[in-house]
Scaffold this motif. Sequence first.
Motif, PDB file in Angstrom:
ATOM      1  N   PRO A 208      -5.172   5.719  -0.085  1.00  0.00           N
ATOM      2  CA  PRO A 208      -5.909   6.987  -0.161  1.00  0.00           C
ATOM      3  C   PRO A 208      -6.149   7.485  -1.578  1.00  0.00           C
ATOM      4  CG  PRO A 208      -3.619   7.433   0.318  1.00  0.00           C
ATOM      5  CD  PRO A 208      -3.751   5.939   0.253  1.00  0.00           C
ATOM      6  N   GLY A 209      -5.855   6.687  -2.601  1.00  0.00           N
ATOM      7  CA  GLY A 209      -6.195   7.074  -3.957  1.00  0.00           C
ATOM      8  C   GLY A 209      -5.000   7.090  -4.888  1.00  0.00           C
ATOM      9  N   PRO A 210      -5.261   7.282  -6.182  1.00  0.00           N
ATOM     10  CA  PRO A 210      -4.192   7.300  -7.192  1.00  0.00           C
ATOM     11  C   PRO A 210      -3.136   8.344  -6.858  1.00  0.00           C
ATOM     12  CG  PRO A 210      -6.348   7.219  -8.238  1.00  0.00           C
ATOM     13  CD  PRO A 210      -6.594   7.461  -6.775  1.00  0.00           C
ATOM     14  N   GLY A 211      -1.884   7.974  -7.117  1.00  0.00           N
ATOM     15  CA  GLY A 211      -0.782   8.894  -6.868  1.00  0.00           C
ATOM     16  C   GLY A 211      -0.090   8.658  -5.550  1.00  0.00           C
ATOM     17  N   ALA A 212      -0.767   8.038  -4.593  1.00  0.00           N
ATOM     18  CA  ALA A 212      -0.141   7.752  -3.310  1.00  0.00           C
ATOM     19  C   ALA A 212       0.852   6.603  -3.478  1.00  0.00           C
ATOM     20  CB  ALA A 212      -1.190   7.377  -2.272  1.00  0.00           C
ATOM     21  N   PRO A 213       2.062   6.734  -2.928  1.00  0.00           N
ATOM     22  CA  PRO A 213       3.059   5.671  -3.100  1.00  0.00           C
ATOM     23  C   PRO A 213       2.701   4.389  -2.374  1.00  0.00           C
ATOM     24  CG  PRO A 213       3.872   7.357  -1.595  1.00  0.00           C
ATOM     25  CD  PRO A 213       2.599   7.883  -2.184  1.00  0.00           C
ATOM     26  N   ALA A 214       1.975   4.498  -1.259  1.00  0.00           N
ATOM     27  CA  ALA A 214       1.492   3.336  -0.515  1.00  0.00           C
ATOM     28  C   ALA A 214      -0.021   3.422  -0.441  1.00  0.00           C
ATOM     29  CB  ALA A 214       2.090   3.299   0.889  1.00  0.00           C
ATOM     30  N   ARG A 215      -0.704   2.334  -0.822  1.00  0.00           N
ATOM     31  CA  ARG A 215      -2.163   2.335  -0.841  1.00  0.00           C
ATOM     32  C   ARG A 215      -2.678   0.984  -0.372  1.00  0.00           C
ATOM     33  NH1 ARG A 215      -3.224   3.511  -7.032  1.00  0.00           N
ATOM     34  NH2 ARG A 215      -5.332   2.917  -6.419  1.00  0.00           N
ATOM     35  N   LEU A 216      -3.915   0.975   0.093  1.00  0.00           N
ATOM     36  CA  LEU A 216      -4.575  -0.307   0.276  1.00  0.00           C
ATOM     37  C   LEU A 216      -4.753  -0.937  -1.095  1.00  0.00           C
ATOM     38  CD1 LEU A 216      -7.367   0.453   2.922  1.00  0.00           C
ATOM     39  CD2 LEU A 216      -5.038  -0.355   3.294  1.00  0.00           C
ATOM     40  N   SER A 217      -4.694  -2.247  -1.151  1.00  0.00           N
ATOM     41  CA  SER A 217      -4.876  -2.948  -2.414  1.00  0.00           C
ATOM     42  C   SER A 217      -6.204  -2.549  -3.049  1.00  0.00           C
ATOM     43  CB  SER A 217      -4.849  -4.455  -2.170  1.00  0.00           C
ATOM     44  OG  SER A 217      -5.315  -5.166  -3.294  1.00  0.00           O
ATOM     45  N   THR A 218      -6.229  -2.513  -4.364  1.00  0.00           N
ATOM     46  CA  THR A 218      -7.487  -2.233  -5.057  1.00  0.00           C
ATOM     47  C   THR A 218      -8.392  -3.460  -5.074  1.00  0.00           C
ATOM     48  OG1 THR A 218      -6.638  -2.852  -7.249  1.00  0.00           O
ATOM     49  CG2 THR A 218      -6.310  -0.572  -6.539  1.00  0.00           C
ATOM     50  N   LYS A 219      -7.888  -4.582  -4.580  1.00  0.00           N
ATOM     51  CA  LYS A 219      -8.667  -5.824  -4.571  1.00  0.00           C
ATOM     52  C   LYS A 219      -9.029  -6.308  -3.173  1.00  0.00           C
ATOM     53  CE  LYS A 219      -6.278  -7.505  -8.760  1.00  0.00           C
ATOM     54  NZ  LYS A 219      -5.129  -6.574  -8.801  1.00  0.00           N
TER      55      LYS A 219
ATOM     56  N   LEU B 132      -7.336  -5.552   3.259  1.00  0.00           N
ATOM     57  CA  LEU B 132      -6.412  -5.989   4.308  1.00  0.00           C
ATOM     58  C   LEU B 132      -4.959  -5.847   3.897  1.00  0.00           C
ATOM     59  CD1 LEU B 132      -7.541  -9.186   6.261  1.00  0.00           C
ATOM     60  CD2 LEU B 132      -6.812  -6.988   7.147  1.00  0.00           C
ATOM     61  N   ALA B 133      -4.685  -5.651   2.625  1.00  0.00           N
ATOM     62  CA  ALA B 133      -3.304  -5.588   2.153  1.00  0.00           C
ATOM     63  C   ALA B 133      -2.864  -4.149   1.961  1.00  0.00           C
ATOM     64  CB  ALA B 133      -3.153  -6.366   0.851  1.00  0.00           C
ATOM     65  N   LEU B 134      -1.745  -3.785   2.573  1.00  0.00           N
ATOM     66  CA  LEU B 134      -1.090  -2.516   2.308  1.00  0.00           C
ATOM     67  C   LEU B 134      -0.075  -2.762   1.200  1.00  0.00           C
ATOM     68  CD1 LEU B 134      -2.352  -1.993   5.130  1.00  0.00           C
ATOM     69  CD2 LEU B 134      -0.351  -0.568   5.623  1.00  0.00           C
ATOM     70  N   THR B 135      -0.098  -1.930   0.168  1.00  0.00           N
ATOM     71  CA  THR B 135       0.716  -2.222  -1.004  1.00  0.00           C
ATOM     72  C   THR B 135       1.649  -1.074  -1.376  1.00  0.00           C
ATOM     73  OG1 THR B 135      -0.906  -1.345  -2.597  1.00  0.00           O
ATOM     74  CG2 THR B 135      -1.156  -3.650  -1.931  1.00  0.00           C
ATOM     75  N   ASN B 136       2.747  -1.464  -1.984  1.00  0.00           N
ATOM     76  CA  ASN B 136       3.732  -0.535  -2.533  1.00  0.00           C
ATOM     77  C   ASN B 136       3.397  -0.355  -4.008  1.00  0.00           C
ATOM     78  OD1 ASN B 136       5.995   0.699  -3.616  1.00  0.00           O
ATOM     79  ND2 ASN B 136       7.462  -0.721  -2.708  1.00  0.00           N
ATOM     80  N   ARG B 137       3.072   0.870  -4.411  1.00  0.00           N
ATOM     81  CA  ARG B 137       2.645   1.103  -5.787  1.00  0.00           C
ATOM     82  C   ARG B 137       3.822   1.282  -6.736  1.00  0.00           C
ATOM     83  NH1 ARG B 137      -1.836  -1.318  -5.176  1.00  0.00           N
ATOM     84  NH2 ARG B 137      -2.237  -0.739  -7.354  1.00  0.00           N
ATOM     85  N   GLY B 138       5.037   1.031  -6.234  1.00  0.00           N
ATOM     86  CA  GLY B 138       6.207   1.071  -7.103  1.00  0.00           C
ATOM     87  C   GLY B 138       7.345   1.909  -6.564  1.00  0.00           C
ATOM     88  N   ALA B 139       7.024   2.921  -5.751  1.00  0.00           N
ATOM     89  CA  ALA B 139       8.074   3.813  -5.251  1.00  0.00           C
ATOM     90  C   ALA B 139       7.903   4.111  -3.767  1.00  0.00           C
ATOM     91  CB  ALA B 139       8.082   5.117  -6.042  1.00  0.00           C
ATOM     92  N   ALA B 140       7.127   3.305  -3.055  1.00  0.00           N
ATOM     93  CA  ALA B 140       6.877   3.553  -1.635  1.00  0.00           C
ATOM     94  C   ALA B 140       8.121   3.259  -0.801  1.00  0.00           C
ATOM     95  CB  ALA B 140       5.716   2.693  -1.140  1.00  0.00           C
ATOM     96  N   THR B 141       8.236   3.962   0.300  1.00  0.00           N
ATOM     97  CA  THR B 141       9.256   3.686   1.306  1.00  0.00           C
ATOM     98  C   THR B 141       8.597   2.997   2.490  1.00  0.00           C
ATOM     99  OG1 THR B 141       8.905   5.792   2.430  1.00  0.00           O
ATOM    100  CG2 THR B 141      10.513   5.763   0.623  1.00  0.00           C
ATOM    101  N   ALA B 142       9.426   2.504   3.384  1.00  0.00           N
ATOM    102  CA  ALA B 142       8.879   1.918   4.611  1.00  0.00           C
ATOM    103  C   ALA B 142       8.100   2.977   5.387  1.00  0.00           C
ATOM    104  CB  ALA B 142      10.007   1.338   5.467  1.00  0.00           C
ATOM    105  N   ALA B 143       8.603   4.208   5.388  1.00  0.00           N
ATOM    106  CA  ALA B 143       7.909   5.292   6.092  1.00  0.00           C
ATOM    107  C   ALA B 143       6.525   5.531   5.514  1.00  0.00           C
ATOM    108  CB  ALA B 143       8.743   6.570   6.033  1.00  0.00           C
ATOM    109  N   ASP B 144       6.388   5.427   4.198  1.00  0.00           N
ATOM    110  CA  ASP B 144       5.075   5.597   3.565  1.00  0.00           C
ATOM    111  C   ASP B 144       4.103   4.524   4.046  1.00  0.00           C
ATOM    112  OD1 ASP B 144       5.867   7.787   1.957  1.00  0.00           O
ATOM    113  OD2 ASP B 144       6.647   6.427   0.409  1.00  0.00           O
ATOM    114  N   LEU B 145       4.570   3.295   4.115  1.00  0.00           N
ATOM    115  CA  LEU B 145       3.714   2.191   4.549  1.00  0.00           C
ATOM    116  C   LEU B 145       3.342   2.309   6.016  1.00  0.00           C
ATOM    117  CD1 LEU B 145       5.608  -0.456   2.493  1.00  0.00           C
ATOM    118  CD2 LEU B 145       3.141  -0.108   2.325  1.00  0.00           C
TER     119      LEU B 145
END
Length: 383
Positions: A326-337, A340-353
């Motif tokens: 959903p954009g910069p700052g979100a802990p879990a985001r779709l890949s910028t590339k 199909l990939a859900l990504t952890n931007r560095g501090a995501a939890t399982a709940a975020d994903l």
Amino acid sequence: MPGVSPWWNTLPFVLVRTSATVPFDELSDLLASTGARLRPGQPLAELTTLRVGGPAVVAECRTTDALVATVGALDTAGIPVLLLAGGSNLLISDDGFPGVVVRIAAAGVELGTDSVCAEAGAVWDEVVAATVSAGLGGLECLSGIPGSAGATPVQNVGAYGVEVAQLLRRVRILDRSSGAIDWVLPEDLGFGYRTSVLKHSDAAVVLAVEFELDPSGQSAPLRYRELAQSLGAEEGQTRPADLVRATVLRLRAGKGMVLADGDHDTWSAGSFFTNPVVPHERASAVHAAIAAHVGEVTVPSWETPEGIKFSAGWLIERAGFGKGHPGPGAPARLSTKHTLALTNRGAATAADLVELARAVRSGVAERFTVELEPEPVTVGITV
């Protein structure tokens, strides 16, 4: 039933104990003679490519003998077991796992004149690289896929027009109900699109896999248009396996699908959703829903015996979930590339994903009447 392995009718394997409250000292005594290395309170986030997951007791097994002995001892004691090798297809709860995580780390690889046999804990891409270096063709389209060799038949790993089921010669299996070890043939594994009878079942443990390869060093026939075009080939032609491997790695890297510590687009489980297969009788309704929201467009889809397979990535993007959502700052985001990939931007939890996955699923279902199915195995949570 002729030709069916003995463990076939044991699915699913059921454990006696439903939660583990075994003291660590008791576990240490139980597993003292198995050869496993025990680590209490291991953060499972350190063992998965999504880099999420709470703590658990981990029993690392660096040999197949240790793996068999450890699983047998835990099963006899009724202690829940989570099998983990590369951790590339797991989404584990932030609460961790209330049992023992058995880390499969036996990693031997044996090359033959027209085959390769790898223990379950061997790093998959290293297995592929070894075959290509040895002048053996067949696995090169599966280059760059994270995870272990033992996981490949479980979900019938596939990419760029090749699936494991096409090349698999046999799988060495531990039957957890009897303790028997045997080689099982591909026809006994119920392979389907990204699945087999081994997936979502506790009945058996994969100990080793053996693949039949081409000693000429030529690739498998090129069936994926993007790859064939990148190689200047027609679909169905072959090319040298080393050239195909290099091209596949380049294409995957461009989509954030080759692991890299500094690239959060690769902190993922790969493609999070499988391409949905819609029964033929429902396909016209899906096309109508697409036309109503997107207009009359060419929809990436393929005919299969079970129905029409649609591109999950295409549906996700047309449902309003673009790259980086959903954009910069979100802990879990779709890949910028790659959507199909859900990504952890560095501090995501399982709940975020899970929150992101549910939003994507419900959005696609609401707009196009298609239910996306997660590809990773979830532990302690539901998407």
